[in-house]
Design a protein around this motif. Structure first.
Motif, PDB file in Angstrom:
ATOM      1  N   ALA A 200       0.820  -1.200   0.000  1.00  0.00           N
ATOM      2  CA  ALA A 200       0.000   0.000   0.000  1.00  0.00           C
ATOM      3  C   ALA A 200       0.859   1.257   0.000  1.00  0.00           C
ATOM      4  N   ALA A 201       1.940   1.250   0.800  1.00  0.00           N
ATOM      5  CA  ALA A 201       2.830   2.416   0.836  1.00  0.00           C
ATOM      6  C   ALA A 201       3.476   2.638  -0.530  1.00  0.00           C
ATOM      7  N   ALA A 202       3.870   1.540  -1.190  1.00  0.00           N
ATOM      8  CA  ALA A 202       4.457   1.664  -2.523  1.00  0.00           C
ATOM      9  C   ALA A 202       3.443   2.234  -3.506  1.00  0.00           C
ATOM     10  N   THR A 203       2.191   1.866  -3.350  1.00  0.00           N
ATOM     11  CA  THR A 203       1.153   2.393  -4.233  1.00  0.00           C
ATOM     12  C   THR A 203       1.013   3.892  -4.079  1.00  0.00           C
ATOM     13  N   ARG A 204       0.991   4.380  -2.832  1.00  0.00           N
ATOM     14  CA  ARG A 204       0.859   5.822  -2.620  1.00  0.00           C
ATOM     15  C   ARG A 204       2.083   6.559  -3.176  1.00  0.00           C
ATOM     16  N   ARG A 205       3.274   5.968  -3.026  1.00  0.00           N
ATOM     17  CA  ARG A 205       4.484   6.638  -3.512  1.00  0.00           C
ATOM     18  C   ARG A 205       4.518   6.695  -5.035  1.00  0.00           C
ATOM     19  N   VAL A 206       4.123   5.599  -5.677  1.00  0.00           N
ATOM     20  CA  VAL A 206       4.167   5.604  -7.133  1.00  0.00           C
ATOM     21  C   VAL A 206       3.129   6.570  -7.685  1.00  0.00           C
ATOM     22  N   MET A 207       1.992   6.720  -6.999  1.00  0.00           N
ATOM     23  CA  MET A 207       1.012   7.702  -7.444  1.00  0.00           C
ATOM     24  C   MET A 207       1.541   9.114  -7.291  1.00  0.00           C
ATOM     25  N   GLY A 239       7.349   5.587 -18.716  1.00  0.00           N
ATOM     26  CA  GLY A 239       8.153   4.797 -17.789  1.00  0.00           C
ATOM     27  C   GLY A 239       7.576   4.811 -16.384  1.00  0.00           C
ATOM     28  N   VAL A 240       7.183   5.997 -15.905  1.00  0.00           N
ATOM     29  CA  VAL A 240       6.580   6.101 -14.576  1.00  0.00           C
ATOM     30  C   VAL A 240       5.238   5.388 -14.543  1.00  0.00           C
ATOM     31  N   ASN A 241       4.473   5.512 -15.626  1.00  0.00           N
ATOM     32  CA  ASN A 241       3.154   4.886 -15.671  1.00  0.00           C
ATOM     33  C   ASN A 241       3.267   3.367 -15.697  1.00  0.00           C
ATOM     34  N   ARG A 242       4.271   2.829 -16.379  1.00  0.00           N
ATOM     35  CA  ARG A 242       4.480   1.377 -16.377  1.00  0.00           C
ATOM     36  C   ARG A 242       4.856   0.884 -14.975  1.00  0.00           C
ATOM     37  N   LEU A 243       5.665   1.679 -14.284  1.00  0.00           N
ATOM     38  CA  LEU A 243       6.001   1.329 -12.909  1.00  0.00           C
ATOM     39  C   LEU A 243       4.741   1.314 -12.051  1.00  0.00           C
ATOM     40  N   SER A 244       3.874   2.332 -12.244  1.00  0.00           N
ATOM     41  CA  SER A 244       2.611   2.383 -11.512  1.00  0.00           C
ATOM     42  C   SER A 244       1.762   1.154 -11.815  1.00  0.00           C
ATOM     43  N   TYR A 245       1.702   0.763 -13.086  1.00  0.00           N
ATOM     44  CA  TYR A 245       0.935  -0.428 -13.478  1.00  0.00           C
ATOM     45  C   TYR A 245       1.455  -1.678 -12.765  1.00  0.00           C
ATOM     46  N   ALA A 246       2.780  -1.847 -12.775  1.00  0.00           N
ATOM     47  CA  ALA A 246       3.364  -3.035 -12.148  1.00  0.00           C
ATOM     48  C   ALA A 246       3.101  -3.068 -10.653  1.00  0.00           C
ATOM     49  N   VAL A 247       3.194  -1.899  -9.999  1.00  0.00           N
ATOM     50  CA  VAL A 247       2.950  -1.829  -8.555  1.00  0.00           C
ATOM     51  C   VAL A 247       1.503  -2.192  -8.244  1.00  0.00           C
ATOM     52  N   TYR A 248       0.573  -1.658  -9.020  1.00  0.00           N
ATOM     53  CA  TYR A 248      -0.845  -1.940  -8.770  1.00  0.00           C
ATOM     54  C   TYR A 248      -1.176  -3.404  -9.040  1.00  0.00           C
ATOM     55  N   VAL A 249      -0.562  -4.008 -10.057  1.00  0.00           N
ATOM     56  CA  VAL A 249      -0.799  -5.428 -10.325  1.00  0.00           C
ATOM     57  C   VAL A 249      -0.305  -6.282  -9.168  1.00  0.00           C
TER      58      VAL A 249
END
Length: 592
Positions: A200-207, A239-249
């Motif tokens: 969850a913390a990683a999700t907030r950071r990537v957002m 690149g940032v959006n792909r990272l966000s996608y991977a984190v959410y998956v």
């Protein structure tokens, strides 16, 4: 995939809060709404009693039918009435909860915004606008989910205790079977807590990184288009959006594993109760109605736990969001005052003794700087890029705090003064002033909200009507876009100077106010500056020859050290560092 979260570093002011402390902070926001909380608690008790009464009454009806006594119409009508009233109470409780959550989120957003605004320039220099904005808006909204879940789970706690007590009253052995299954179910849910919080913390950071990337891209879109770099900007975002996608998956995979495991455990426990309760019913220890009630109670007991697990992602995201918001609120100020002596006016005498300042480890700017600027003196600071000119201005303006030495203003330690009142007496004109959305007059009066139209007109007059009308072909009532779109750099500097004339500070810090204007406008502004320089201390980072000539003193800085100090003619005759600067940067500015 394990390295995915490694790139999502916490900000330097992030903190780790335990669940107990986080929930304690949440309850702190609820204390002012005790009346609503008590009303909600009363509805919880009433709804729980009626909800628990329904399976009890149904079990009695089953026993009556099994005994051949017929179907009890009154009991059936009671079940319908109890269900309707319980639904009404639950709806009212949900309405109160929604209002409570809305109030708390509103207050939390206010506190977060207030904390962000109160932070020093040093804080905002280190942290991007997008990341701070993500905490003030997105994270406070995510916090609302943990509020709703917490209140809903608390509302079901009384029902769990009530039904559990009835099961024990019916049969102790059956109650012990149910009680033995609860630790296994809760332990499994808690086993996911650490990994869920990390996800969850990683999700907030990537957002926050996505928000920061989009914000920066939009701010610099004109530069990107000017150099034809739109595809590069898009690749950075991709690149940032792909990272966000991977984190959410990954987060989804973690959370979807929780509910099936808990459902399996709940099913096994239900099978045990079904079997053992059936045996007890055959042996006569339980009536058919009591057996039915035990199964219904078991389903109601599992519901709060499985519901919490099914929403575990929201719960952990809410806690992670709350942690980020509280970290922003609790972050320490970079500028620390040791006192709050009032500042009603300043003579403007500035003295630095052994001043040491560093932006961070390995980036020392000043090492024991000594400097004295007399009151009402105009001092120009010149030197190569990175010499410490802007840093000196920021330290005097209290945008940054120094680490060692002393900085005195009118003989008083600058750290002992009331910071807000001190900053009111110090005016700063940056080289690239910011323009707010609003009228031209509102932008000029930004530093003095109480100023009327006549005050704004007088500030414009002090710059010079001819200069103003030639450079600003617009009315004071015309609206400007946020960020100054459609306004040139020179026009922004004129607006910033008008702000300064209107504010009338005792100490003025200028980052070359004529750097973006044409020579004709520069001449008019220089005349206006001569009026601004009167009867106040002025520190100007100078890039123009005309500004340097008007100064009483010139400080030449190199690598955080003052290597020369004196008047224009004096320094020019020494054939030292200033002469070199003059020959390199200023000689060509002499009129032909």
């Amino acid at each position: 995939m394990s390295d995915l979260f490694a790139g999502l570093h916490a900000d330097d002011y992030d903190r780790v809060y335990g669940n107990r402390r986080l929930l304690g902070r949440i309850l702190h926001y609820l204390r002012e709404r005790r009346g609503a909380m008590l009303g909600s608690a009363a509805l919880v008790v009433g709804s729980a009693l009626l909800t628990a009464a329904v399976p009890i009454v149904i079990s009695q009806v089953i026993d009556q039918v099994a005994a051949g006594a017929g179907l009890g119409l009154r009991l059936s009508l009671f079940v319908v009435a109890a269900a309707v009233v319980a639904w009404g109470m639950n709806w009212a409780r949900q309405a109160i909860t929604a209002r409570l959550v809305g109030d708390v989120v509103y207050r939390l957003q206010c506190d977060a915004a207030d904390a962000a605004l109160a932070k020093d320039i040093a804080f905002h220099d280190r942290n991007s606008v997008g990341k701070v904005l993500s905490r003030v808006t997105g994270d406070t909204e995510g916090f609302s989910s943990v509020m709703t879940l917490t209140l809903n789970l608390l509302s079901q706690l009384f029902l769990v205790l009530l039904l559990g007590g009835v099961v024990f009253w019916i049969d102790v052995d059956l109650g012990l079977i149910i009680l033995a299954a609860l630790p296994l179910l809760l332990g499994t849910a808690l086993a996911f807590r650490r990994i869920a919080r990390t996800a969850a913390a990683a999700t907030r950071r990537v957002m926050a990184r996505v928000n920061a990337n989009v914000h920066e891209s939009m701010l610099g879109i004109s530069v990107a288009k000017g150099f034809g770099r739109e595809r590069t900007v898009y690749r950075d975002f991709d690149g940032v959006n792909r990272l966000s996608y991977a984190v959410y998956v990954r987060q989804g995979l973690i959370y979807t594993l929780i509910l099936p495991v808990l459902t399996l455990l709940a099913g096994l426990a239900t099978a045990v109760v079904l079997y053992q309760g059936g045996r007890f019913a055959v042996l006569g220890r339980l009536s058919p109605g009591e057996w039915y009630f035990a199964l219904q109670a078991l389903g109601m007991l599992w519901q709060p736990v499985t519901q919490a697990a099914s929403f575990w992602s929201l719960f952990q995201q809410g806690l992670a969001a709350a942690e980020r918001v509280f970290a922003l609120i609790d972050s320490e100020h970079a500028v620390v005052q040791h006192g709050n002596e009032p500042v009603t006016g300043l003579r403007g005498d500035i003295e630095a003794r052994g001043l040491t300042f560093a932006y961070g480890p390995g980036s020392v700017v000043f090492r024991g700087l000594d400097l004295r600027i007399a009151a009402r003196q105009t001092v120009a600071v010149v030197g190569h890029t990175g010499g410490g000119k802007s840093t000196l201005a920021k330290v005097i303006a209290r945008a940054y705090d120094f680490q060692e030495g002393e900085l005195l203003v009118d003989g008083r330690d600058i750290r002992s003064l009331d910071l807000r009142s001190y900053r009111r007496r110090v005016g700063v004109v940056p080289q690239h002033p910011f323009i707010f959305a609003g009228t031209l007059a509102e932008n000029i009066a930004y530093g003095r909200p109480d100023a009327d139209h006549a005050d704004v007109e007088r500030a414009v007059d002090r710059i010079g009507r001819r200069v103003w009308s030639r450079s600003m072909p617009m009315s004071l009532h015309d609206h400007l876009a946020a960020g100054g779109q459609g306004v040139s750099v020179g026009q922004r500097q004129l607006i910033a100077l008008a702000r300064m004339f209107l504010r009338e500070p005792d100490i003025v810090i200028l980052d070359e106010p004529t750097a973006g204007v044409d020579p004709l406008t520069e001449r008019g502004i220089q005349n206006a500056l001569s009026r601004l320089f009167t009867d106040r201390t002025v520190l100007v980072i100078a890039h123009r020859l005309a500004t340097i000539r008007r100064a009483d003193r010139i400080l030449v800085m190199r690598e955080g050290t003052i290597v020369e100090d004196g008047g224009f003619d004096e320094l020019l005759s020494r054939d030292g560092p200033f002469s070199e600067l003059y020959a390199t940067y200023y000689a060509h500015q002499r009129p032909a």
